[in-house]
Write a protein that holds these residues in place. Structure first.
Motif, short mmCIF file in Angstrom:
data_model
loop_
_atom_site.label_atom_id
_atom_site.label_comp_id
_atom_site.label_asym_id
_atom_site.label_seq_id
_atom_site.Cartn_x
_atom_site.Cartn_y
_atom_site.Cartn_z
N MET A 1 76.01 86.06 77.45
CA MET A 1 76.79 85.00 78.07
C MET A 1 76.69 83.75 77.20
SD MET A 1 76.39 83.66 81.92
CE MET A 1 77.74 82.85 82.67
N ALA A 2 77.82 83.19 76.86
CA ALA A 2 77.88 82.01 76.00
C ALA A 2 77.30 80.79 76.70
CB ALA A 2 79.32 81.74 75.58
N GLN A 3 76.74 79.88 75.92
CA GLN A 3 76.19 78.64 76.46
C GLN A 3 76.53 77.48 75.54
OE1 GLN A 3 71.96 79.68 77.01
NE2 GLN A 3 72.37 79.70 79.19
N LEU A 4 76.45 76.26 76.12
CA LEU A 4 76.63 75.03 75.37
C LEU A 4 75.24 74.47 75.06
CD1 LEU A 4 78.16 72.61 74.19
CD2 LEU A 4 78.40 71.73 76.54
N TYR A 5 74.93 74.34 73.77
CA TYR A 5 73.64 73.83 73.32
C TYR A 5 73.84 72.43 72.76
CZ TYR A 5 72.33 78.77 73.26
OH TYR A 5 72.10 80.09 73.60
N TYR A 6 72.95 71.52 73.13
CA TYR A 6 72.95 70.20 72.50
C TYR A 6 71.62 70.01 71.81
CZ TYR A 6 73.40 65.21 71.67
OH TYR A 6 73.46 63.98 71.07
N LYS A 7 71.68 69.86 70.49
CA LYS A 7 70.47 69.66 69.68
C LYS A 7 70.55 68.24 69.12
CE LYS A 7 69.89 74.50 68.77
NZ LYS A 7 69.13 75.44 67.98
N TYR A 8 69.67 67.39 69.63
CA TYR A 8 69.71 65.99 69.23
C TYR A 8 68.47 65.61 68.43
CZ TYR A 8 66.22 64.92 72.78
OH TYR A 8 65.05 64.89 73.50
N GLY A 9 68.62 64.61 67.61
CA GLY A 9 67.49 64.10 66.84
C GLY A 9 67.89 62.79 66.19
N THR A 10 66.91 62.07 65.66
CA THR A 10 67.20 60.82 64.97
C THR A 10 67.82 61.13 63.61
OG1 THR A 10 65.06 60.71 63.87
CG2 THR A 10 65.23 59.67 66.06
N MET A 11 68.20 60.09 62.90
CA MET A 11 68.67 60.29 61.54
C MET A 11 67.55 60.91 60.72
SD MET A 11 70.92 56.87 60.92
CE MET A 11 71.71 57.53 59.48
N ASN A 12 67.91 61.67 59.72
CA ASN A 12 66.97 62.33 58.81
C ASN A 12 66.18 63.46 59.46
OD1 ASN A 12 67.65 60.76 56.62
ND2 ASN A 12 66.03 59.27 56.96
N SER A 13 66.65 63.98 60.60
CA SER A 13 65.92 65.09 61.23
C SER A 13 66.45 66.46 60.81
CB SER A 13 65.94 64.95 62.76
OG SER A 13 67.26 64.97 63.25
N GLY A 14 67.50 66.48 59.99
CA GLY A 14 68.00 67.74 59.47
C GLY A 14 69.06 68.42 60.31
N LYS A 15 69.77 67.66 61.13
CA LYS A 15 70.78 68.24 62.02
C LYS A 15 71.94 68.88 61.23
CE LYS A 15 71.40 64.33 64.10
NZ LYS A 15 70.48 63.54 63.26
N PHE B 1 75.37 69.18 67.55
CA PHE B 1 74.24 68.46 66.97
C PHE B 1 74.59 66.98 66.86
CE2 PHE B 1 73.83 72.76 65.58
CZ PHE B 1 72.48 72.99 65.37
N GLY B 2 73.67 66.10 67.22
CA GLY B 2 73.96 64.68 67.07
C GLY B 2 72.78 63.78 67.44
N LEU B 3 73.03 62.50 67.30
CA LEU B 3 72.06 61.50 67.74
C LEU B 3 72.09 61.41 69.26
CD1 LEU B 3 73.02 58.63 65.26
CD2 LEU B 3 71.06 60.16 65.07
N LYS B 4 70.99 61.01 69.84
CA LYS B 4 70.96 60.76 71.29
C LYS B 4 71.29 59.29 71.55
CE LYS B 4 67.09 60.42 73.29
NZ LYS B 4 65.86 60.22 73.99
N ASN B 5 70.53 58.41 70.92
CA ASN B 5 70.68 56.98 71.18
C ASN B 5 71.01 56.23 69.89
OD1 ASN B 5 67.86 58.10 71.26
ND2 ASN B 5 67.35 55.99 70.72
N ASP B 6 71.62 55.07 70.07
CA ASP B 6 72.01 54.24 68.93
C ASP B 6 70.87 53.29 68.54
OD1 ASP B 6 72.04 52.09 70.73
OD2 ASP B 6 74.22 52.02 70.87
N PHE B 7 71.15 52.37 67.64
CA PHE B 7 70.13 51.46 67.13
C PHE B 7 69.67 50.44 68.17
CE2 PHE B 7 73.95 49.11 66.73
CZ PHE B 7 73.63 47.77 66.66
N GLN B 8 70.40 50.33 69.30
CA GLN B 8 69.99 49.46 70.40
C GLN B 8 69.38 50.27 71.55
OE1 GLN B 8 73.89 47.67 71.01
NE2 GLN B 8 73.13 45.75 70.14
#
Length: 196
Positions: free
Chosen positions: A1-15, A115-122
């Motif tokens: 069964m297909a799923q939606l995965y969200y893999k988040y990390g800061t910059m330079n985490s290798g996403k 894959f993406g960032l979770k939060n911004d610089f603020q």
């Protein structure tokens, strides 16, 4: 069964490196994938995912009017199938884009890895990140270390002329000269008033 995965990390985490690696692993086995990257991210060109280790990969650009569901549906040619959809810089997606990803999973039965960032610089959530945190079936952190110490990086500092700043537009593309992944302690220290 297909799923939606969200893999988040800061910059330079290798996403982005991870996306390129996952695409390679599928395709090496003869399993087609589709890659998307937001059109706003033009650092490596409008149709390219680029990692900091120097690898690049072609991707379909996603602007505000793009319908990723229809694009994926249009590329399915039975009996062939799409084995996975990979999305880079998913923080730049809109709520509508995230809902399109849920339809790819639920209606087309194709797994999606965003894959993406979770939060911004603020330390505010991006629109895409917020909705992926709400709608994803599985959420995973891609970890890296703080630029200044050995703790886990969970935040990012934006720099202007070498000085930390916490004001400005949410979206400002940049690299290591503009942003550094940091832990909470180093983030707090960067904005403490200096004793003079």
């Amino acid at each position: 069964m297909a799923q939606l995965y969200y893999k988040y990390g800061t910059m330079n985490s290798g996403k982005s490196f991870e996306i390129i690696k996952v695409a390679h692993n599928y395709e090496e086995q003869g399993k087609p994938v589709i890659l998307f990257s937001p059109a706003v991210d033009t650092r490596d060109g409008t149709e390219t995912i680029g990692s900091r280790v120097g690898l690049t990969r072609k991707a379909i650009p996603v602007d505000e009017n793009a319908d990723m569901y229809e694009i994926v549906k249009g590329k399915i040619r039975p009996p062939e199938r799409i084995y996975c959809v990979l999305v880079d810089e998913a923080q730049f997606l809109t709520k509508e884009h995230v809902l399109q990803l849920t339809r790819i999973v639920d209606e087309l039965n194709v797994p999606v890895m965003a894959f993406g960032l979770k939060n911004d610089f603020q330390n505010n959530l991006f629109e895409g990140s917020y909705h992926l945190l709400v709608y994803a079936d599985k959420i995973e952190e891609v970890k890296t270390i703080c630029w200044y110490c050995d703790r886990k990086a969970t935040m990012v500092i934006r720099y202007k002329d070498g000085v930390p700043v916490n004001e400005g537009d949410q979206i400002q593309l940049g690299g290591n000269e503009d942003y550094k992944p940091v832990c909470r302690k180093c983030y707090t220290e960067a904005f403490k008033p200096s004793a003079s």
